[in-house]
Design an enzyme around this catalytic site. Structure first.
Site, PDB file in Angstrom:
ATOM      1  N   LYS A 181     131.857  74.426  28.545  1.00 52.21           N
ATOM      2  CA  LYS A 181     131.891  73.298  29.477  1.00 52.21           C
ATOM      3  C   LYS A 181     131.571  73.833  30.869  1.00 52.21           C
ATOM      4  CE  LYS A 181     134.484  71.671  32.212  1.00 52.21           C
ATOM      5  NZ  LYS A 181     133.431  71.452  33.218  1.00 52.21           N
ATOM      6  N   CYS A 291     134.336  84.595  44.211  1.00 55.29           N
ATOM      7  CA  CYS A 291     135.720  85.030  44.036  1.00 55.29           C
ATOM      8  C   CYS A 291     135.906  86.449  44.556  1.00 55.29           C
ATOM      9  CB  CYS A 291     136.103  84.948  42.573  1.00 55.29           C
ATOM     10  SG  CYS A 291     134.893  85.775  41.538  1.00 55.29           S
TER      11      CYS A 291
HETATM   12  P1  NAD Z   1     137.851  74.808  39.485  1.00 54.25           P
HETATM   13  O1  NAD Z   1     139.001  75.504  38.897  1.00 54.25           O
HETATM   14  O2  NAD Z   1     138.067  73.540  40.192  1.00 54.25           O
HETATM   15  O3  NAD Z   1     136.767  74.486  38.378  1.00 54.25           O
HETATM   16  C1  NAD Z   1     136.315  75.471  37.482  1.00 54.25           C
HETATM   17  C2  NAD Z   1     135.994  74.815  36.179  1.00 54.25           C
HETATM   18  O4  NAD Z   1     137.191  74.279  35.633  1.00 54.25           O
HETATM   19  C3  NAD Z   1     135.005  73.659  36.267  1.00 54.25           C
HETATM   20  O5  NAD Z   1     134.158  73.725  35.137  1.00 54.25           O
HETATM   21  C4  NAD Z   1     135.910  72.439  36.180  1.00 54.25           C
HETATM   22  O6  NAD Z   1     135.262  71.314  35.640  1.00 54.25           O
HETATM   23  C5  NAD Z   1     136.968  72.944  35.219  1.00 54.25           C
HETATM   24  N1  NAD Z   1     138.250  72.239  35.236  1.00 54.25           N
HETATM   25  C6  NAD Z   1     138.858  71.592  36.253  1.00 54.25           C
HETATM   26  N2  NAD Z   1     140.037  71.080  35.832  1.00 54.25           N
HETATM   27  C7  NAD Z   1     140.176  71.419  34.525  1.00 54.25           C
HETATM   28  C8  NAD Z   1     141.166  71.198  33.525  1.00 54.25           C
HETATM   29  N3  NAD Z   1     142.277  70.518  33.779  1.00 54.25           N
HETATM   30  N4  NAD Z   1     140.956  71.699  32.294  1.00 54.25           N
HETATM   31  C9  NAD Z   1     139.834  72.396  32.005  1.00 54.25           C
HETATM   32  N5  NAD Z   1     138.876  72.642  32.896  1.00 54.25           N
HETATM   33  C10 NAD Z   1     139.040  72.163  34.143  1.00 54.25           C
HETATM   34  O7  NAD Z   1     137.152  75.891  40.393  1.00 54.25           O
HETATM   35  P2  NAD Z   1     135.806  75.754  41.192  1.00 54.25           P
HETATM   36  O8  NAD Z   1     136.124  75.103  42.480  1.00 54.25           O
HETATM   37  O9  NAD Z   1     134.731  75.196  40.355  1.00 54.25           O
HETATM   38  O10 NAD Z   1     135.424  77.286  41.394  1.00 54.25           O
HETATM   39  C11 NAD Z   1     135.917  78.016  42.444  1.00 54.25           C
HETATM   40  C12 NAD Z   1     137.057  78.896  42.003  1.00 54.25           C
HETATM   41  O11 NAD Z   1     136.637  79.751  40.952  1.00 54.25           O
HETATM   42  C13 NAD Z   1     137.524  79.805  43.089  1.00 54.25           C
HETATM   43  O12 NAD Z   1     138.914  79.857  43.132  1.00 54.25           O
HETATM   44  C14 NAD Z   1     136.946  81.156  42.696  1.00 54.25           C
HETATM   45  O13 NAD Z   1     137.621  82.248  43.210  1.00 54.25           O
HETATM   46  C15 NAD Z   1     137.006  81.081  41.233  1.00 54.25           C
HETATM   47  N6  NAD Z   1     136.071  82.015  40.632  1.00 54.25           N
HETATM   48  C16 NAD Z   1     136.579  83.118  40.027  1.00 54.25           C
HETATM   49  C17 NAD Z   1     135.724  84.058  39.494  1.00 54.25           C
HETATM   50  C18 NAD Z   1     136.271  85.281  38.830  1.00 54.25           C
HETATM   51  O14 NAD Z   1     135.554  85.900  38.077  1.00 54.25           O
HETATM   52  N7  NAD Z   1     137.506  85.640  39.054  1.00 54.25           N
HETATM   53  C19 NAD Z   1     134.347  83.872  39.549  1.00 54.25           C
HETATM   54  C20 NAD Z   1     133.858  82.716  40.184  1.00 54.25           C
HETATM   55  C21 NAD Z   1     134.752  81.789  40.711  1.00 54.25           C
END
Ligand code: NAD
Length: 485
Positions: A181, A291
């Site tokens: 997803k 991140c």
């Molecule tokens: P987010 O958590 O809002 O969304 C990430 C994904 O989760 C999206 O696909 C979203 O649709 C999905 N999602 C949201 N709610 C959900 C739920 N209840 N159940 C299942 N899936 C759900 O994060 P974002 O704003 O898209 O991304 C930014 C964040 O990601 C930042 O905190 C960043 O640090 C982190 N990030 C981490 C890494 C890493 O490798 N550690 C890499 C890239 C981004």
């Protein structure tokens, strides 16, 4: 431009069991261009029912896929690697359009993300257990590695390709099937990747892609099913916690790549030119929407003024604009909420006593832009030092001693990446060992490498992607006890 100019019309749908199809209720979601907010494409919007169809397909494909010779799995990944490499320019343009990053940066992400296909094509044939004699003699111990089974992958919008390949590569190599997803803001790159993997010979049902505006409903439905055996998530810590809780009922294995708050330490003995170069990479890769982005610059007081001035010169020279235009260095942030969040952190920091050396506001006009910004005299406790900025802002805080620097660096709930600039070898070793982070970059602003174990500690999650460790996330161990000969 219409969606069909970006992808063939059928590829703007769900990819389930090797076929492209609309969502069961015909729902669609819109993908926007963050440079001006216009609609780029309309994509099928999966429901929980669609996601369950995808899981059925993954479950149906699992046994045959696990039995495929490792060399065949590796060759499919290798072919996908070649196809992605050939199509770098079109993938980069697509990603730049839906996500905002410059085309040059997007090309960099394609190259980086694609290396996970190459690396894991090579790892597929190196999965092995062990044979040993029991310490007391007599019996023999044998271990067998098996794929964990059907997986569920949730990826973020900031690296639409690489965050996918980091999971898909090892899962394919290990013999797992999967439901992916992608983030609703950036589904196009993942759909393009699915088409490439199918073209590379990935059997039907091994990879299924379900873009959706209802991620919670999808994860609840899939994770309630005991046939799903693994969840790998990259995104925010808050959503990660929800998914870990949800995994408890069926005890799915989980890998969590979550948020970060990377410190960037500059000691008094550092090569300042190198530190400024590294700071530009660690801060400005992906407009700060990474991140791994340097979130807090902790600089020794004796060099802070010079470091801040040089960094401000470099940041001030960057050209902000549409990611597809020539000469642009910094694209838009992902959406209005992201710009407002960054602006609020800067306002609060200034209220807390910070000074703006360069930037500090959003440019006039359309789109979700924010100026590259350097702040000095930022108090350690200011929100900008505590929260993930996810934007092009570099706050500088000073320290006096090594102990203080390490203490400040570790004073965060996160533990993903960290950066250290020093020319002192003994200090390098001391500080690298004392930092409570999954990754430490020494005199470099870039730690990501497909051959390295990427991942965090504390609230940044657990599990590793890439390296020799990456494939272990997708393997179970069976121990076989044998009598001695
Ligand atoms: P987010 O958590 O809002 O969304 C990430 C994904 O989760 C999206 O696909 C979203 O649709 C999905 N999602 C949201 N709610 C959900 C739920 N209840 N159940 C299942 N899936 C759900 O994060 P974002 O704003 O898209 O991304 C930014 C964040 O990601 C930042 O905190 C960043 O640090 C982190 N990030 C981490 C890494 C890493 O490798 N550690 C890499 C890239 C981004």
């Amino acid at each position: 431009m219409t969606g069909q100019d970006l992808l063939p019309a059928d590829h703007l749908q769900l990819f389930i069991g090797g076929a492209w199809r609309p969502a069961e209720g015909g729902e669609e979601l819109q993908v926007h261009d963050p440079a001006d907010g216009s609609v780029l494409a309309t994509v099928s919007d999966a429901s929980a029912g669609d996601a369950m169809d995808a899981l059925e397909a993954a479950v149906a494909a699992q046994a045959a896929w696990a039995a495929t010779p490792p060399r065949d799995r590796g060759e499919i990944l290798r072919t996908a690697f070649e196809l992605v490499r050939e199509r770098t320019d079109e993938l980069a343009r697509l990603m730049s359009l839906e996500m905002g990053k410059t085309v040059a940066e997007a090309r960099g992400e394609v190259a980086y993300g694609n290396e996970f296909f190459r690396w894991f094509s090579e790892e597929a044939v190196r999965i092995h257990g062990r044979w040993m004699q029991a310490p007391a003699g007599g019996s023999r111990l044998l271990t067998i590695k098996k794929p964990v089974g059907p997986c569920f992958f949730v990826t973020p919008w900031n690296f639409p390709l690489a965050m996918g390949t980091r999971k898909i590569g090892p899962a394919v190599a290990a013999g797992c099937t999967m439901v992916v997803k992608p983030a609703q803001q950036t589904p196009l790159t993942m759909l393009a990747l699915a088409a490439i993997l199918a073209e590379a010979g990935l059997p039907d049902g091994v990879l299924n892609v379900v873009p959706s505006t209802r991620p919670g409903e999808i994860s609840e439905a899939l994770m309630a099913d005991d046939r799903l055996r693994k969840v790998s998530f990259t995104g925010s810590t808050g959503v990660g916690r929800t998914l870990v809780r949800q995994s408890a009922d069926q005890l799915q294995r989980v890998s969590m790549e979550l948020g970060g708050n990377a410190p960037f330490l500059v000691f008094e003995d550092a090569d300042l030119d190198a530190a400024v170069d590294g700071a530009m990479v660690a801060k400005m890769r992906n407009m700060g929407e990474a991140c791994t982005a340097a979130n807090r610059f902790l600089v020794h007081s004796s060099v802070a003024e010079k470091f801040g001035r040089r960094l401000a010169e470099r940041m001030g020279a960057l050209r902000v604009g549409r990611g597809q235009d020539d000469g642009v260095d910094v694209g838009p942030l992902i959406d209005e909420k992201a710009v407002e969040g960054v602006a609020q952190l800067v306002t609060d920091a200034v209220h807390d006593g910070a000074r703006v050396l360069v930037g500090g506001s959003r440019p006039d006009g359309d789109g979700y832009f924010y100026e590259p910004t350097v702040l000095v005299d930022v108090p350690p406790e200011s929100a900008i030092n505590v929260e993930e900025i996810f934007g092009p802002v570099a706050p500088i805080t000073t320290f006096e001693t090594e102990d203080e620097a390490v203490r400040q660096a570790n004073d965060t709930e996160y533990g993903l990446s960290s950066y250290v600039y020093t020319r002192d070898l003994a200090r390098t070793i001391r500080v690298a060992e004392a930092l409570d982070f999954g990754m430490v970059g020494i005199n470099t602003g870039l730690v990501s490498n497909p051959a390295a174990p990427f991942g965090g500690v504390k609230q940044s999650g657990f599990g590793r992607e890439g390296g020799f460790e990456g494939i272990e996330e997708y393997l179970e161990t069976t121990y076989v006890a044998l009598p001695g000969g």
